[in-house]
Write a protein that holds these residues in place. Structure first.
Motif, PDB file in Angstrom:
ATOM      1  N   TYR A  28      -3.208   4.038  -2.538  1.00 38.69           N
ATOM      2  CA  TYR A  28      -3.051   3.216  -3.733  1.00 38.69           C
ATOM      3  C   TYR A  28      -2.432   1.867  -3.355  1.00 38.69           C
ATOM      4  CZ  TYR A  28      -3.670   7.733  -6.003  1.00 38.69           C
ATOM      5  OH  TYR A  28      -4.148   8.952  -6.392  1.00 38.69           O
ATOM      6  N   ILE A  29      -2.724   0.872  -4.181  1.00 40.94           N
ATOM      7  CA  ILE A  29      -2.176  -0.469  -4.010  1.00 40.94           C
ATOM      8  C   ILE A  29      -1.314  -0.773  -5.224  1.00 40.94           C
ATOM      9  CG2 ILE A  29      -2.709  -2.915  -3.726  1.00 40.94           C
ATOM     10  CD1 ILE A  29      -5.401  -2.072  -2.533  1.00 40.94           C
ATOM     11  N   LEU A  58      -4.368  -0.923   5.352  1.00 33.01           N
ATOM     12  CA  LEU A  58      -4.822  -2.285   5.076  1.00 33.01           C
ATOM     13  C   LEU A  58      -3.680  -3.254   5.338  1.00 33.01           C
ATOM     14  CD1 LEU A  58      -6.773  -1.719   1.718  1.00 33.01           C
ATOM     15  CD2 LEU A  58      -7.733  -1.930   4.013  1.00 33.01           C
ATOM     16  N   LEU A 104      -8.847  -7.768  -1.143  1.00 33.33           N
ATOM     17  CA  LEU A 104      -9.436  -6.704  -1.950  1.00 33.33           C
ATOM     18  C   LEU A 104      -9.144  -6.925  -3.428  1.00 33.33           C
ATOM     19  CD1 LEU A 104     -10.925  -3.929  -1.778  1.00 33.33           C
ATOM     20  CD2 LEU A 104      -8.670  -2.872  -1.839  1.00 33.33           C
ATOM     21  N   GLN A 153      -7.682   2.201  -3.954  1.00 31.63           N
ATOM     22  CA  GLN A 153      -8.328   1.300  -3.001  1.00 31.63           C
ATOM     23  C   GLN A 153      -9.783   1.688  -2.729  1.00 31.63           C
ATOM     24  OE1 GLN A 153      -5.764   1.778   0.463  1.00 31.63           O
ATOM     25  NE2 GLN A 153      -7.297   3.053   1.486  1.00 31.63           N
ATOM     26  N   LYS A 154     -10.117   2.979  -2.684  1.00 30.31           N
ATOM     27  CA  LYS A 154     -11.492   3.393  -2.395  1.00 30.31           C
ATOM     28  C   LYS A 154     -12.414   3.051  -3.565  1.00 30.31           C
ATOM     29  CE  LYS A 154     -14.215   7.285  -0.633  1.00 30.31           C
ATOM     30  NZ  LYS A 154     -15.380   7.079  -1.511  1.00 30.31           N
ATOM     31  N   GLN A 200       0.849  -1.190   0.000  1.00 31.97           N
ATOM     32  CA  GLN A 200       0.000   0.000   0.000  1.00 31.97           C
ATOM     33  C   GLN A 200       0.887   1.243   0.000  1.00 31.97           C
ATOM     34  OE1 GLN A 200      -2.462   0.331   3.461  1.00 31.97           O
ATOM     35  NE2 GLN A 200      -4.113   1.401   2.412  1.00 31.97           N
ATOM     36  N   TYR A 221      -9.806   7.027   1.929  1.00 34.81           N
ATOM     37  CA  TYR A 221      -8.373   7.217   1.758  1.00 34.81           C
ATOM     38  C   TYR A 221      -7.732   7.478   3.112  1.00 34.81           C
ATOM     39  CZ  TYR A 221      -9.498   7.777  -3.195  1.00 34.81           C
ATOM     40  OH  TYR A 221      -9.935   7.561  -4.467  1.00 34.81           O
ATOM     41  N   HIS A 248     -13.002  -0.680  -3.717  1.00 36.44           N
ATOM     42  CA  HIS A 248     -13.977  -1.141  -2.726  1.00 36.44           C
ATOM     43  C   HIS A 248     -15.387  -0.725  -3.114  1.00 36.44           C
ATOM     44  CE1 HIS A 248     -15.100  -1.671   1.773  1.00 36.44           C
ATOM     45  NE2 HIS A 248     -15.208  -2.802   1.101  1.00 36.44           N
ATOM     46  N   LEU A 250      -5.232  -6.587   1.710  1.00 37.23           N
ATOM     47  CA  LEU A 250      -4.861  -6.183   0.353  1.00 37.23           C
ATOM     48  C   LEU A 250      -5.125  -7.298  -0.642  1.00 37.23           C
ATOM     49  CD1 LEU A 250      -1.473  -4.340   1.057  1.00 37.23           C
ATOM     50  CD2 LEU A 250      -3.663  -3.287   0.490  1.00 37.23           C
TER      51      LEU A 250
END
Length: 633
Positions: free
Chosen positions: A458-459, A592, A600, A472-473, A453, A588, A476, A597
């Protein structure tokens, strides 16, 4: 060649004018209520049916009209407010153009009952599509009573583009709010389909009127503003930063008791809240400006909501300074008063205590901290200081031979503990090199994906063609949206009941919006009941939602639905599922863990459309290896 330019018939000209003045039923309510205010009414009743499509009735106890005035009021540009061009620069009445009634009569079936207070009889007029059907003497109450039936009956294109009843009612409520706030001394009642929406008594002050419209909860949010200058006088209230909302809705400017929209002055208020307001938040404010009518021009827009000021820059600075002063007085803004800091009085010592001596500190010059013999520290005391070691050592002696306390326990349970590879007692007996080693089964079940992360937003995860970046938002949101849509398709109602139901109150506009979507929310697992008036109770919410309060979801849902560009009932469930997903998604800045992660990412690529969020924004992108090679050349 014959002449081709002709004068339009009055009926056609009135319909064209109606397109500028009367845009929807809310415009009819605005024009008629403003006329009632100009007539000196102290009590106005607004009765609506089918959000104004079927009926808009506005009755008042004003001065009324004579038979001649009642007929002349429907002519274009017939007005009692101005006599010459110079009067346009000294206007204190609400209406002045004389277009409203003529425009309304061109597109609706209009009935008028009007009677002056000193007359024995009144006047009845019926006009349909600009044509007078009947005019006669009648018995009626003092004042004026307008009935507007079948709006846009002869303009089907305009009637077709009206929104749903809930949307049109919301616009009517907004217009009533603006008029009621501008005239707190006038009693106003709003009734929709025989259900009261507002019952505001006459003689209110500004604070009481704000509370009667937006609920008792806003009372503790209000900070008074009061500024007197030679250019402009400002009074009213601003909201505390902690109660700011994510969208506009409770921001009102009034000039000489007339509502106005002014983005330039709005920036003055927002700048006054600089550095004390959360990002993308908007505070409530109700600011009333009093200026000389010669310094403003209200005749620049048909709806008279846009006003031009002669000295806009000066008024801007006064508004900003007034709001900052109000926030500072109520300790909302940090301030340093150097004058006050320099005037602190230190009281003299009492006379009966004699002379005051400075304290003396005794020091042992022979003390050597390195002379202490440290054998072993008990577990958990490695951070203890040398001065605390004696106490720690005595406690260590007291807990020796602690294992004898467990001799009477069942030996079989001890054997089970020793046979358990994850037992803490067994782990202490392992050699040091095996103590931190995972069991083989657990190591084999660990996923081989490497991801991390970045900035808690961001991932990053490597793929065959380069590096994948996932928001990530938004990811999800996509996952929750498809889960909600699956629940709606299968009619799976998984609701989690609250131990303590949450009660809350909304203003009339938000309450009507929530009522329109409650059936769809119940199919998603929400248990929302209406208590009384505009009060609601949340008894349960979807079990799929975690780590967020139900009230936060409802607030975010309402704010998102307010900004929807289309009708709620067109694909209503998709919109509610998308709004609910946006309100429930992780925000945000949320950290995680590795397993979260991976979970997701797995759930995202199990979705039917993983590349885009429900709102159409991009969820992920791949940076090719070639791009990295170019950056490092």
């Amino acid at each position: 060649m014959p002449d081709i330019i002709q004068l339009l018939p009055d009926s056609v000209a009135n319909q064209i004018a109606a397109g500028e003045v009367i845009q929807r039923p809310a415009s009819v309510v605005k024009e008629l209520v403003e006329n009632a205010i100009d007539a000196g009414a102290t009590q106005i009743t607004i009765n609506i049916k089918d959000a104004g499509r079927t009926l808009v009735q506005v009755s008042d106890n004003g001065c009324g009209m004579s038979e001649t005035d009642a007929r002349m009021a429907f002519e274009r540009h017939a007005t009692s407010k101005i006599r010459e061009a110079n009067d346009l620069f000294n206007i204190r009445t609400m209406g002045f153009r004389g277009e409203a009634l003529a425009s309304i009569a061109a597109i609706a079936d209009v009935e008028l009952y009007s009677k002056q207070h000193d007359s024995e009889v009144g006047t009845f007029i019926n006009i349909v599509g600009s044509r007078v059907q009947k005019q006669e003497v009648t018995q009626c109450a003092n004042g004026t009573n307008f009935l507007i039936k079948n709006l846009f009956f002869n303009v089907p294109a305009r009637r077709k583009f009206l929104k749903s009843n809930s949307t049109e009612l919301k616009h009517i409520i907004n217009e009533v709010q603006r008029i009621a706030l501008a005239n707190p001394e006038i009693g106003i009642s709003l009734i929709h389909n025989q259900d009261p929406v507002y019952e505001m008594a006459s003689g209110d002050n500004i604070r009481k009127r704000v509370v009667s419209i937006f609920g008792k909860g806003i009372n503790q949010n209000l900070i008074p503003v009061n500024t007197e200058t030679s250019l402009v006088s400002i009074k009213g209230f601003v909201g505390q930063p902690k109660y700011a909302r994510k969208t506009y809705g409770e921001q009102f400017f009034f000039v000489n008791n007339r509502f106005m929209k002014h983005p330039f002055f709005n920036r003055a208020v927002m700048q006054a809240y600089e550095k004390i307001l959360a990002p993308d938040s908007y505070p409530a404010y109700f600011l009333y400006l009093e200026v000389n009518p010669d310094c403003i021009d209200i005749n620049i827009h048909p709806t008279k909501t846009e006003i031009k000021f002669e000295n806009e820059s000066a008024v801007w600075q006064i508004i900003q300074a007034s709001v900052r002063e109000a926030l500072g007085k109520f300790n909302v803004m940090p301030s340093i008063d150097f004058d006050q800091a320099g005037s602190i009085d230190i009281p003299p010592p009492p006379k009966d205590i004699g002379s005051i001596e400075a304290p003396r500190i005794e020091v042992d010059p022979t003390y050597n901290p390195f002379n202490v013999e440290v054998k072993s520290f008990p577990s958990g005391t490695r951070g203890a200081t040398i001065g605390n070691y004696q106490n720690a050592s005595s406690k260590h002696e007291q807990i020796q031979h602690w294992e004898k306390l467990y001799n009477d326990f069942n030996h079989s349970s001890d054997e089970e503990e020793n046979n358990n590879p994850l037992s803490p007692f067994n782990a202490q007996q392992l050699p040091q090199d095996e103590h931190h080693r995972l069991p083989i089964q657990q190591a084999e079940s660990t996923t081989a994906r490497s991801c991390f992360q970045f900035k808690n937003k961001y991932i990053f995860t490597p793929v065959k063609s380069g590096l994948m970046v996932i928001d990530q938002k938004r990811a999800h949101e996509r996952i929750l949206f498809e889960n909600f849509m699956a629940m709606l398709a299968q009619q799976q109602i998984a609701s989690q009941q609250l131990l303590f139901p949450h009660a809350f109150e909304l203003d009339a506009s938000d309450a009507e919006l929530l009522r329109s979507v409650v059936p769809d929310l119940r199919s998603l697992g929400f248990d929302i009941q209406q208590a009384e008036n505009n009060q609601f109770v949340i008894n349960g919410f979807p079990s799929i939602i975690e780590n967020i309060s139900p009230m936060e979801i409802v607030d975010s849902l309402l704010e998102d639905l307010k900004n929807t560009a289309t009708d709620l009932h067109e694909k209503a469930k998709e919109k509610i599922a998308a709004s609910l997903a946006a309100a429930s998604a992780i925000s945000y800045g949320h950290f995680l863990r590795d397993e979260e992660l991976n979970q997701l990412i797995d759930q995202l690529f199990a979705c039917s459309t993983p590349n885009f969020s429900p709102s159409g924004k991009q969820v992920l992108t791949i940076m090719p290896i070639e791009q990295f090679e170019k950056l490092l050349k």
